[in-house]
Design a protein around this motif. Sequence first.
Motif, PDB file in Angstrom:
ATOM      1  N   GLU A   1       0.699  -1.509  -0.185  1.00 46.26           N
ATOM      2  CA  GLU A   1       0.577   0.204   0.360  1.00 46.26           C
ATOM      3  C   GLU A   1       0.729   1.187  -0.377  1.00 46.26           C
ATOM      4  O   GLU A   1       0.351   1.964  -0.844  1.00 46.26           O
ATOM      5  CB  GLU A   1      -1.059  -0.162   1.236  1.00 46.26           C
ATOM      6  CG  GLU A   1      -2.157   0.830   1.374  1.00 46.26           C
ATOM      7  CD  GLU A   1      -2.231   1.735   2.331  1.00 46.26           C
ATOM      8  OE1 GLU A   1      -2.267   1.033   3.898  1.00 46.26           O
ATOM      9  OE2 GLU A   1      -2.890   2.346   2.531  1.00 46.26           O
ATOM     10  N   GLY A   2       1.546   1.186   0.558  1.00 43.42           N
ATOM     11  CA  GLY A   2       2.489   2.064   0.534  1.00 43.42           C
ATOM     12  C   GLY A   2       3.451   2.346  -0.230  1.00 43.42           C
ATOM     13  O   GLY A   2       3.344   3.749  -1.280  1.00 43.42           O
ATOM     14  N   ASN A   3       3.746   1.244  -1.089  1.00 48.98           N
ATOM     15  CA  ASN A   3       4.394   1.553  -2.122  1.00 48.98           C
ATOM     16  C   ASN A   3       3.818   2.484  -3.425  1.00 48.98           C
ATOM     17  O   ASN A   3       4.081   3.435  -4.080  1.00 48.98           O
ATOM     18  CB  ASN A   3       5.233   0.373  -2.943  1.00 48.98           C
ATOM     19  CG  ASN A   3       6.375   0.029  -2.276  1.00 48.98           C
ATOM     20  OD1 ASN A   3       6.694   1.111  -2.429  1.00 48.98           O
ATOM     21  ND2 ASN A   3       6.601  -1.332  -2.765  1.00 48.98           N
ATOM     22  N   ALA A   4       2.034   1.573  -3.485  1.00 50.73           N
ATOM     23  CA  ALA A   4       1.379   2.661  -4.258  1.00 50.73           C
ATOM     24  C   ALA A   4       0.448   3.783  -4.457  1.00 50.73           C
ATOM     25  O   ALA A   4       1.253   4.475  -5.160  1.00 50.73           O
ATOM     26  CB  ALA A   4       0.162   1.139  -4.158  1.00 50.73           C
ATOM     27  N   ALA A   5       0.712   4.147  -2.870  1.00 50.12           N
ATOM     28  CA  ALA A   5       0.785   5.818  -2.446  1.00 50.12           C
ATOM     29  C   ALA A   5       2.009   6.626  -3.173  1.00 50.12           C
ATOM     30  O   ALA A   5       1.083   7.546  -3.580  1.00 50.12           O
ATOM     31  CB  ALA A   5       0.400   5.669  -1.009  1.00 50.12           C
ATOM     32  N   ARG A   6       2.951   5.825  -3.184  1.00 57.76           N
ATOM     33  CA  ARG A   6       4.091   6.748  -3.103  1.00 57.76           C
ATOM     34  C   ARG A   6       4.234   6.871  -5.249  1.00 57.76           C
ATOM     35  O   ARG A   6       3.986   8.271  -5.813  1.00 57.76           O
ATOM     36  CB  ARG A   6       5.468   6.000  -2.779  1.00 57.76           C
ATOM     37  CG  ARG A   6       6.607   6.891  -2.003  1.00 57.76           C
ATOM     38  CD  ARG A   6       7.304   6.295  -1.424  1.00 57.76           C
ATOM     39  NE  ARG A   6       7.712   4.669  -1.416  1.00 57.76           N
ATOM     40  CZ  ARG A   6       7.554   4.142   0.030  1.00 57.76           C
ATOM     41  NH1 ARG A   6       7.151   5.097   1.359  1.00 57.76           N
ATOM     42  NH2 ARG A   6       7.169   2.902  -0.220  1.00 57.76           N
ATOM     43  N   ILE A   7       3.528   5.789  -5.522  1.00 66.73           N
ATOM     44  CA  ILE A   7       3.634   5.691  -6.950  1.00 66.73           C
ATOM     45  C   ILE A   7       2.355   6.950  -7.223  1.00 66.73           C
ATOM     46  O   ILE A   7       2.704   7.624  -8.141  1.00 66.73           O
ATOM     47  CB  ILE A   7       3.586   4.124  -7.618  1.00 66.73           C
ATOM     48  CG1 ILE A   7       4.383   3.742  -7.954  1.00 66.73           C
ATOM     49  CG2 ILE A   7       2.685   4.793  -8.968  1.00 66.73           C
ATOM     50  CD1 ILE A   7       4.219   2.556  -7.838  1.00 66.73           C
ATOM     51  N   TYR A   8       0.955   7.208  -6.818  1.00 66.68           N
ATOM     52  CA  TYR A   8       0.327   7.590  -6.944  1.00 66.68           C
ATOM     53  C   TYR A   8       0.622   9.195  -6.747  1.00 66.68           C
ATOM     54  O   TYR A   8       0.792   9.842  -8.119  1.00 66.68           O
ATOM     55  CB  TYR A   8      -1.202   7.139  -6.192  1.00 66.68           C
ATOM     56  CG  TYR A   8      -2.070   7.971  -5.969  1.00 66.68           C
ATOM     57  CD1 TYR A   8      -2.681   8.634  -4.675  1.00 66.68           C
ATOM     58  CD2 TYR A   8      -3.132   8.192  -8.170  1.00 66.68           C
ATOM     59  CE1 TYR A   8      -3.499   9.475  -4.899  1.00 66.68           C
ATOM     60  CE2 TYR A   8      -3.930   8.220  -7.126  1.00 66.68           C
ATOM     61  CZ  TYR A   8      -4.276   9.006  -6.027  1.00 66.68           C
ATOM     62  OH  TYR A   8      -6.034  10.138  -6.149  1.00 66.68           O
ATOM     63  N   PHE A   9       0.953   9.748  -5.739  1.00 70.18           N
ATOM     64  CA  PHE A   9       0.602  10.564  -5.309  1.00 70.18           C
ATOM     65  C   PHE A   9       1.917  11.562  -6.323  1.00 70.18           C
ATOM     66  O   PHE A   9       1.979  12.823  -5.900  1.00 70.18           O
ATOM     67  CB  PHE A   9       1.380  11.661  -3.978  1.00 70.18           C
ATOM     68  CG  PHE A   9       0.091  10.869  -2.989  1.00 70.18           C
ATOM     69  CD1 PHE A   9      -0.283   9.979  -1.623  1.00 70.18           C
ATOM     70  CD2 PHE A   9      -1.509  12.070  -3.382  1.00 70.18           C
ATOM     71  CE1 PHE A   9      -1.525  10.286  -0.936  1.00 70.18           C
ATOM     72  CE2 PHE A   9      -2.400  12.114  -2.721  1.00 70.18           C
ATOM     73  CZ  PHE A   9      -2.104  10.546  -1.349  1.00 70.18           C
TER      74      PHE A   9
END
Lengths: 567, 96
Positions: free
Chosen positions: A386-394
């Motif tokens: 989730e953390g990785n995905a959030a970084r990619i998204y933001f």
Amino acid sequence: MNSPDPNSAPAEERRPDLIPARMLNEYAYCPRLFHLEYVDGLFADSADTVEGRAVHRRTDEAEDSLPEAGPDEPPAVTRSITLSSDSLGLIAKIDLLETEGNAAVPVDTKRGRAPNLPEGAYESERVQLCAQGLLLQEHGFDCDHGFIYFAASRKRVRIEFTPDLGERTRSLLKEAREASGATAPPAPLVDSPKCPRCSLVGICLPDEVNHLKAVVEGVPPEPRRLVPARDDAVPVYLQGHGMSISKKGESIEIKGNGEMIQRVLLKDVSHLAIFGTNHLSVPVMQALAGRDVPITLFSEGGWFYGVLHGMGLKNVYLRRQQFRSSEDPQRCLDISRHIVAGKISNCRTLLMRNHGDPPRAALDALREHRDLALDAADIPALLGIEGNAARIYFAEFEGMLKPRGNGDGLSGFEFKNRNRRPPRDPVNAMLSLTYSLLAKDLTVILMSVGFDPFIGFYHQIRHGRPALALDLMEELRPLIGDSVVLTAINNGEVGKEDFLVSTAGCAFTEDGRKRFIQAYERRLDTLVTHPIFDYRVSYRRILEIQARLLGRYLEGEIVEYPPFMTR
Amino acid sequence: MRRRYVVTYDVRDPKRLRRTFKVMRNYGDHLQLSVFECLLTRSERILLEEELKKVIHEREDQVLFLDLGSAEGDELPRVTALGARYQPKTVRAVVL
């Protein structure tokens, strides 16, 4: 109090002593309705039930006592008699009773029209009347028939208490008694014409549950939209300064500087949200608590810190199931996988729809992460994904902010990274507020459904955090939270002048926050097509449906929790 | 799902008139003398009627319910005003 814990007693002892004849009617109508009302203690009014009570109020003026049975007794008419029998295990309130000598004839009032049936009335109504007959017989009367008075047709229908009807009544009574000891509700009726008018349809969700079950087992029936698309009542936000809220009749009055600002009818309030130090009178608290309308409290800066609510405790079995499931690591993992996968999927969809030039690499990476989430080995792994995905998204978030038409190529807002506590720039301030509001709305809805908002499956229990609200929020952050921010910025609903930036962080001006909350409410009011059920309801209604579906999953009615994902 | 009603009443006795006004205030906005605008669900309408029936005199008084249609959606009700401005009542989130 020395009585043993009623919930630990074996099934036979957990059953109540006397089943009301009215509940027998409900059981015959739909066993699931019986369970939700009688066992779970859930009750929802529909126009029919409100009207039914109104019709009965006219016959309920005073309770009389039962006349004697005897060969010389004169004819008598008595109203509102309550009779019970321990041997039958039955209790009933008889609207009207005609007696003469040894004979007694009960007359039951119904608010509707007489149905066009050879028997004269539906089985559930005939059974209820027959139950009254059985009680009268127990009390020494001869009773072989009764009447149902249909108020809308102004017609009396005679119902014979045949041996068959008596048998049926007794056997349903036995079944209802068994059913009242169950902890889980029976399955919903399938595609039944009874559902649309049932007052508990929004709680039961018959078509939705059947649809999700069928998806696993075979051909899914088309769900009807049985719940209203939108709520009738609305939230009231008080986020200005120095306002006072007091009660006047059945309305609340909001005053500022001694002057009346607005009056809102109590019937129209779904919940109250108070920011900062505004004054609330105790009569308002009492009135709202009495109507199960919660009051949510926010700090000056928009941090959701408290809820005031009444003591309406219901759906206890769901809460127990929630507690038990929260201690089962496999359950927690199953739910968490779906929640996180749903969130990543929605983030990806938002980028696709709103980004000026959707970055292929990021979209592919998000898809990968969504798939990884569905297979995650444990919660810590999921947190990492989730953390990785959030970084990619933001990292791509700024690309969703449209440039303003004034040619300088900037929307006036920048977004470099997510920061909070405190947010350092306007976009982050908006994100924090919208998430806070969403947490509030989910907390309110979870409480009304019967959950404890503090016990979650993905988010760990921590002081001051409504973990379950945060869980259910995940997949909705992009669709409701981020989307509101994008709309507010891209439509020019908020501008740079609506924010105050200092070393202490970035905050809204009062006026800016007012407009932002209005934008948030508009989003919640927007109708959207549910991707699974294919009907249109408001986003606010979606929150409730998702909460109830989680309940159904925990109670074992559906095999997995279906997150809300748009295509 | 709400419907928009204009409720107007003609109540002969001053005490009953005051009680009628107090009941109406809990259900809608005071539009004109003895005229209220209410947005009611079916349940609310039934409750309002029950409360009014308790107050008014069956033969001397009269309450009229004028149904102006659904209150959902963005359609404006078919009402024109002369003189002071008229704003149709809405039930939307209140942000103050």
